[in-house]
Design an enzyme around this catalytic site. Sequence first.
Site, short mmCIF file in Angstrom:
data_model
loop_
_atom_site.label_atom_id
_atom_site.label_comp_id
_atom_site.label_asym_id
_atom_site.label_seq_id
_atom_site.Cartn_x
_atom_site.Cartn_y
_atom_site.Cartn_z
N CYS A 102 29.75 -38.39 10.64
CA CYS A 102 29.16 -38.44 11.93
C CYS A 102 28.41 -39.93 11.95
CB CYS A 102 27.95 -37.41 12.02
SG CYS A 102 27.32 -37.34 13.60
N HIS A 144 32.94 -30.66 16.75
CA HIS A 144 31.87 -31.66 16.26
C HIS A 144 30.95 -32.19 17.40
CE1 HIS A 144 30.18 -34.79 13.46
NE2 HIS A 144 29.87 -35.31 14.58
N GLU A 145 31.61 -32.55 18.42
CA GLU A 145 30.92 -33.56 19.38
C GLU A 145 30.07 -32.37 20.32
OE1 GLU A 145 30.60 -36.54 19.11
OE2 GLU A 145 32.03 -36.69 17.72
N HIS A 148 26.71 -31.53 18.86
CA HIS A 148 25.53 -32.17 19.12
C HIS A 148 24.66 -31.88 20.64
CE1 HIS A 148 25.86 -35.36 16.25
NE2 HIS A 148 27.49 -35.29 16.38
ZN ZN Z 1 28.53 -36.55 15.16
#
Ligand code: ZN
Length: 191
Positions: A102, A144-145, A148
Amino acid sequence: MTVREILHVGNPLLRQVSREVTKNELASTQMQTLIDDLIDTMRAANGAGIAAPQIGELVRIATIEVNANPRYPYKPKIPLTIAVNPVVEFLDDELVDVNEGCLSVPNMRGNVMRHVNIRVRYWDRHGNEYDEVKRGLTAGTFQHELDHLDGVLFLDKVFDTTTLTTWEQFERFHRAAFIERITEFVQRVGS
Ligand code: ZN
């Protein structure tokens, strides 16, 4: 072109839940500039994606692009995608163990379980609505994105902390086995 500073783990903004944007807001110069900055910052850092909170903007916008990425050479290509107000739905219980890094967690990688088959609904930068199925590593990149946007980092999902490595140690001790396993997976799943 504006490459923005990427916040690193420990910055409280990375742990906030970002807010949705309205279509009127999305059309504003401010929001369009933010999207341009996300793209520029993602590309300058060779990221596979970046989410607005990673540059300190707490709105539900992420950009994703995979294009012969030196950080992740095994990832299938993903055309530039701007995901505004994305919503993910898991289509089944199939999971894959993916080694992730990341931009907000410098020099660290670790293994995370990601859903293989997801449905994602989002707007593009012009407010056009998309409803798509994503599979395999591409589905993992979206998860994953989008994590966030809820203040979640991949570190939170590392189920076995012995898989944590620096990038250098990953290259030295783990890369070959991971590439072999994940290449077989990508060939099977197709993305
Ligand atoms: Zn990330």
